[in-house]
Design a protein around this motif. Sequence first.
Motif, PDB file in Angstrom:
ATOM      1  N   ASN A  97      36.524  37.447  34.684  1.00 35.16           N
ATOM      2  CA  ASN A  97      35.901  38.687  35.135  1.00 35.16           C
ATOM      3  C   ASN A  97      36.348  39.898  34.338  1.00 35.16           C
ATOM      4  O   ASN A  97      35.551  40.807  34.063  1.00 35.16           O
ATOM      5  CB  ASN A  97      36.188  38.893  36.626  1.00 35.16           C
TER       6      ASN A  97
ATOM      7  N   ARG B 232      38.150  42.286  42.153  1.00 37.10           N
ATOM      8  CA  ARG B 232      38.403  43.686  41.840  1.00 37.10           C
ATOM      9  C   ARG B 232      38.964  44.363  43.084  1.00 37.10           C
ATOM     10  O   ARG B 232      38.527  44.112  44.197  1.00 37.10           O
ATOM     11  CB  ARG B 232      37.112  44.371  41.396  1.00 37.10           C
TER      12      ARG B 232
ATOM     13  N   PRO C   6      34.688  50.157  45.161  1.00 37.78           N
ATOM     14  CA  PRO C   6      35.598  49.459  44.242  1.00 37.78           C
ATOM     15  C   PRO C   6      36.547  50.440  43.564  1.00 37.78           C
ATOM     16  O   PRO C   6      36.248  51.628  43.400  1.00 37.78           O
ATOM     17  CB  PRO C   6      34.633  48.842  43.224  1.00 37.78           C
TER      18      PRO C   6
ATOM     19  N   THR D 262      33.888  42.238  32.188  1.00 42.17           N
ATOM     20  CA  THR D 262      33.835  43.684  32.382  1.00 42.17           C
ATOM     21  C   THR D 262      34.064  44.428  31.066  1.00 42.17           C
ATOM     22  O   THR D 262      33.364  45.402  30.756  1.00 42.17           O
ATOM     23  CB  THR D 262      34.896  44.108  33.417  1.00 42.17           C
TER      24      THR D 262
ATOM     25  N   TRP E  53      42.704  45.017  39.463  1.00 39.94           N
ATOM     26  CA  TRP E  53      42.373  43.677  39.924  1.00 39.94           C
ATOM     27  C   TRP E  53      43.607  43.082  40.607  1.00 39.94           C
ATOM     28  O   TRP E  53      44.737  43.482  40.322  1.00 39.94           O
ATOM     29  CB  TRP E  53      41.966  42.774  38.748  1.00 39.94           C
TER      30      TRP E  53
END
Length: 456
Positions: free
Chosen positions: A345, A294, A301, A349, A306
């Motif tokens: 990922n 990320r 973050p 998410t 990404w």
Amino acid sequence: MFRTPHVLVVGGGYAGFYAAWHLEKRLKPSEAYVTILDPRPYMTYQPFLPEVAAGSIEARHVAVSLRRHLRRTTVLAGRATSIDHASRVVHTRMNDGREVDLSYDVVVVTAGAVTRTLPVPGIAEVAFGLKHVEEAVAIRDAFLTALDRAAALPKGPARTKALTVTFVGGGFAGAEGFGELLSLSRAALKRYPEISADEVRFHLVKASERILPEVRATTGARVVRSLERRGARVHLRTTVTSAVGGEVVLSSGERFESGLVVWTAGTAANPVISKHTDLPVNQRGLVVVRPDLRVGTVDHPVLDAWAAGDAAAVPDLTRTASPPYVYTVPNAQHAVRQGRRLARNITRTLRGSEPRPYRHRSLGTVATLGLGTGVFEAGPVVVTGLGGWLIHRGYQVLAIPTWERKIRVAFVWLTAFFLGRDIVSLTSVQQPRHEFVSGGRPERRPQLEQQVRHVA
């Protein structure tokens, strides 16, 4: 009202292709729709470019069609000009010249790197790169055309220049391309009785004290000795200061005429990523990412962004598990696996789970240096010569994506083993309309016509 999220992948290289490919496999159409943006309609498997330049592999076989293999992904032919994540928009220039703004919910930055160029006089005018399949094909055709031209020339400066090849840069692309073209020259000369082997001159110029910096120094030294035994000259701790008109001038003071110059002196950050985005980038112009890929840092973050591959500074958790990180090297082995981790990922998410960090220990390094010659290194194990070459071929045919491409490459290798290299140059395809427009009429040469009238 629920709206299906839009995932926009910027860049169709290793990381981008694998991210989109695995997102298709993991996500239902109702969970997200995916778009991939790249000026080329294919992913280039770059480890095979040296063999394309040497004619060991067909050019089309190293290009993996995006449309054929990304069946539920929208493929757009264009390039990003800037990324405005605050507005969730990527500004693009399509291949037909239109300016289009693409909105998204989740952006994946996998735009890769570009060839690093230095302000060396003449390089921009005479040199080829070796990062795209078109360049590899052009190098092969230019070299074979030079052999045809030299065979008809008397001995002298023009013939010597046509038979001189110079590679600048000794990383994987430079060393492999150099070794493969050297191997091609030895095979091709069997069909050119007019040219002796000692007339063909190969120069490899490397600024540092060793080639192949990804392997240990002793292995690199063995590679240098192998190339020199095959008739090449390797210039270490040397740079090219000029290449105007094909005259190569080295920092050592040596100079020579070279008909073919190939520039492989490293890569640089993609300027769109380094200069035209509001995403955080480091001093090298790479997107700052967390261990889970990320964008951002562990403490800060950036949501819905990404990045991976050569465009990102990906922490190498096998070497340090906490900041300040050591970063993964920019190679295909990491980019492919990062693309898969990206897909996992993003899927996690979107489904409300936490992403997992990317962690991959290198399987070793492989390089081809010509037909029957290669190098493999993994930890304390080093294999060179025929054994290294066989390991290289085995690994790469397994690594290239899709069974369709694996079969095509393996079949070409098999037929070449029995039938030998194809040494036909197709330089004319770069001007496909010439014969049609000229009607077969030879080009007029005013100087020659004047000489003929004078003789008459």
